[in-house]
Design an enzyme around this catalytic site. Structure first.
Site, PDB file in Angstrom:
ATOM      1  N   TYR A   6       0.842  -1.176  -0.072  1.00 17.27           N
ATOM      2  CA  TYR A   6      -0.285   0.033   0.241  1.00 17.27           C
ATOM      3  C   TYR A   6       0.540   1.051   0.022  1.00 17.27           C
ATOM      4  O   TYR A   6       1.555   1.741  -0.961  1.00 17.27           O
ATOM      5  CB  TYR A   6      -1.306  -0.363   1.268  1.00 17.27           C
ATOM      6  CG  TYR A   6      -2.500  -0.607   0.664  1.00 17.27           C
ATOM      7  CD1 TYR A   6      -3.015  -0.311  -0.248  1.00 17.27           C
ATOM      8  CD2 TYR A   6      -1.862  -2.396   1.665  1.00 17.27           C
ATOM      9  CE1 TYR A   6      -4.186  -1.433  -0.087  1.00 17.27           C
ATOM     10  CE2 TYR A   6      -3.144  -2.868   0.999  1.00 17.27           C
ATOM     11  CZ  TYR A   6      -4.269  -2.432   0.133  1.00 17.27           C
ATOM     12  OH  TYR A   6      -4.977  -3.755   0.210  1.00 17.27           O
ATOM     13  N   SER A   7       0.564   1.782   1.239  1.00 17.14           N
ATOM     14  CA  SER A   7       0.798   3.169   0.838  1.00 17.14           C
ATOM     15  C   SER A   7       2.764   3.425   0.383  1.00 17.14           C
ATOM     16  O   SER A   7       3.537   4.602   0.607  1.00 17.14           O
ATOM     17  CB  SER A   7       0.855   4.734   1.969  1.00 17.14           C
ATOM     18  OG  SER A   7      -0.611   4.472   2.036  1.00 17.14           O
ATOM     19  N   MET A   8       3.624   2.422   1.405  1.00 17.17           N
ATOM     20  CA  MET A   8       4.911   2.042   0.967  1.00 17.17           C
ATOM     21  C   MET A   8       5.071   2.172  -0.273  1.00 17.17           C
ATOM     22  O   MET A   8       6.628   2.463  -0.921  1.00 17.17           O
ATOM     23  CB  MET A   8       5.552   1.064   1.495  1.00 17.17           C
ATOM     24  CG  MET A   8       5.691   0.686   3.289  1.00 17.17           C
ATOM     25  SD  MET A   8       6.175  -0.770   4.265  1.00 17.17           S
ATOM     26  CE  MET A   8       7.583  -1.040   3.793  1.00 17.17           C
ATOM     27  N   LYS A  55       4.618   4.759  -1.739  1.00 13.46           N
ATOM     28  CA  LYS A  55       4.653   6.297  -2.049  1.00 13.46           C
ATOM     29  C   LYS A  55       6.373   6.399  -1.855  1.00 13.46           C
ATOM     30  O   LYS A  55       6.279   7.250  -2.880  1.00 13.46           O
ATOM     31  CB  LYS A  55       4.035   7.485  -1.192  1.00 13.46           C
ATOM     32  CG  LYS A  55       2.968   6.947  -1.068  1.00 13.46           C
ATOM     33  CD  LYS A  55       1.558   7.909  -0.081  1.00 13.46           C
ATOM     34  CE  LYS A  55       0.374   7.521  -0.076  1.00 13.46           C
ATOM     35  NZ  LYS A  55      -0.437   6.606  -0.584  1.00 13.46           N
TER      36      LYS A  55
END
Length: 407
Positions: free
Chosen positions: A75-77, A79
């Site tokens: 997921y947001s890793m 970014k």
């Protein structure tokens, strides 16, 4: 397929084996009490893995254990990987941090800012200036998430089908055009609000490079770094290694929940949270960061560019708590600044968990996390797959990992 392996004993790396055992036992209790299905935790110093533990199950229903080669939705890793991709283009002179986004994505021309009202009575005004590339990298563009339920603009996102960032059936280009039609919550550069900005960056990468986001990642980052188990969808033969995604129940247990589609190339390529990865691969990405933009003779970013990414970029040395929109003004955000898609510890005394100044990293919504501590040449990653409601793993993870450093 490569697996993460322990390279050195804890004591040789300046780590306390007893403290690391306490870390393992603490995390294992969450599994034994039904709050986590399983986990992987790895601690490295100077690039050498000195502690690697897997415990529990990657799929409870099937009885399949967590293995070193288990695949995780990070997921947001995703970014920080997107930030590296943008900075590659900046280094090549194809993009500037201070370029207006509408130079490449015309739908962002003439942005308007929320002024008052709600629903059909929302009133807006012309923004004082354009959204810049650096605003997207620092989450100061005025964009938001529809699921916050804290601001009238959040509601407009939901009404547009953007509660979970992407309407069904839309691709990245179509979705980013929808974002551009939404009013900004605030003037660009004047507040911090975690948002869909990294999806806009993903589309920006596509337009500037002329390549689909997945192809650009593979050709310019994942391939050169040897991250062969990382991508926006599973390759043939990987399906059996993917961890099942769970959600926390109201009672504090876990139950299977659907995740982003990864069986076959997704229509929507999310630079915000679309990657699947392994512990081996993410260790290599952390090594790229720790080593100043180079790994095994492959240099992606200059040391100066990497330092820019991992330095607090909020104006006036602000923290996320002091500069953030109301939804982010909580004690956990104190002492933390923000770089380019990573948080940065600016004042260890004000953070809720022990840390060192200059430590940077990020998390994923399924309770994954990583950080790099330059002062102690330390990297830590934690992988599991639970979307939490009240579950708080990461503060204790940070405290116990911090306690293991002996020099």
């Amino acid at each position: 397929m490569a697996q993460l392996r322990q390279d050195v004993e804890a004591a040789e790396a300046g780590l306390d084996a007893g403290a690391l055992d306490r870390l393992d036992r603490h995390l294992a209790r969450h599994v034994d009490e039904g709050r986590l299905p399983g986990f992987l935790v790895a601690v490295a110093r100077a690039g050498r893995v000195a502690h690697l533990t897997v415990h529990g199950l990657r799929d409870v229903g099937a009885g399949l254990p967590v293995e070193p080669d288990t695949l995780w939705r990070i997921y947001s890793m995703t970014k920080p990987v997107t930030a590296v991709a943008v900075l590659l283009l900046v280094q090549e002179g194809r993009l500037s941090l201070d370029d207006p986004v509408d130079r490449y994505l015309p739908a962002f021309a003439g942005p308007r800012v929320y002024e008052s009202g709600s629903g059909t009575d929302v009133r807006t005004r012309p923004a004082a200036g354009p959204v810049l590339v650096r605003h997207l990298l620092t989450h100061t563009a005025g964009l938001t998430f529809g699921f916050y339920h804290r601001h009238p603009v959040d509601a407009l996102y939901r009404e547009a089908g953007l509660e979970y960032s992407v309407p069904p059936g839309k691709d990245l280009a179509e979705t980013v055009d929808l974002y551009a039609r939404m009013p900004l919550q605030f003037e660009p550069g004047t507040r911090w609000n975690y948002s869909v900005a990294s999806n806009v960056l993903g589309r920006l990468i596509e337009v500037v490079s002329g390549r689909p986001l997945d192809a650009f990642f593979a050709e310019r980052i994942l391939g050169p770094l040897g991250m062969t188990d990382t991508g926006f969808h599973l390759a043939p033969g990987q399906e059996g290694r993917l961890a099942q995604l769970y959600g926390e129940t109201d009672e504090g247990g876990i139950e299977p929940v659907p995740g982003l589609p990864v069986h076959g190339r997704p229509r929507f390529l999310s630079g915000s949270g679309g990657l699947v990865s392994s512990a081996h691969d993410f260790h290599r990405f952390m090594e790229l960061l720790r080593r100043g933009g180079e790994l095994d003779g492959v240099r992606l970013l200059s040391p100066r560019t990497l330092a820019l990414m991992t330095r607090n970029q909020l104006p006036g040395k602000a923290t996320i708590r002091s500069f953030g929109a109301p939804v982010h003004q909580e004690p956990a955000m104190d002492g933390l600044g923000f770089g380019f898609n990573v948080s940065v510890v600016t004042d260890p005394a004000r953070t809720l968990a022990p840390s060192h100044a200059g430590t940077y990293g990020w998390t994923g919504v399924a309770t994954t996390a990583f950080w790099v501590d330059p002062a102690h040449d330390l990297t830590v990653q934690f992988m599991t797959q639970v979307r939490p409601k009240r579950l708080k793993i990461l503060p204790e993870l940070r405290r116990l990992a911090h306690a293991a450093v002996t020099d």
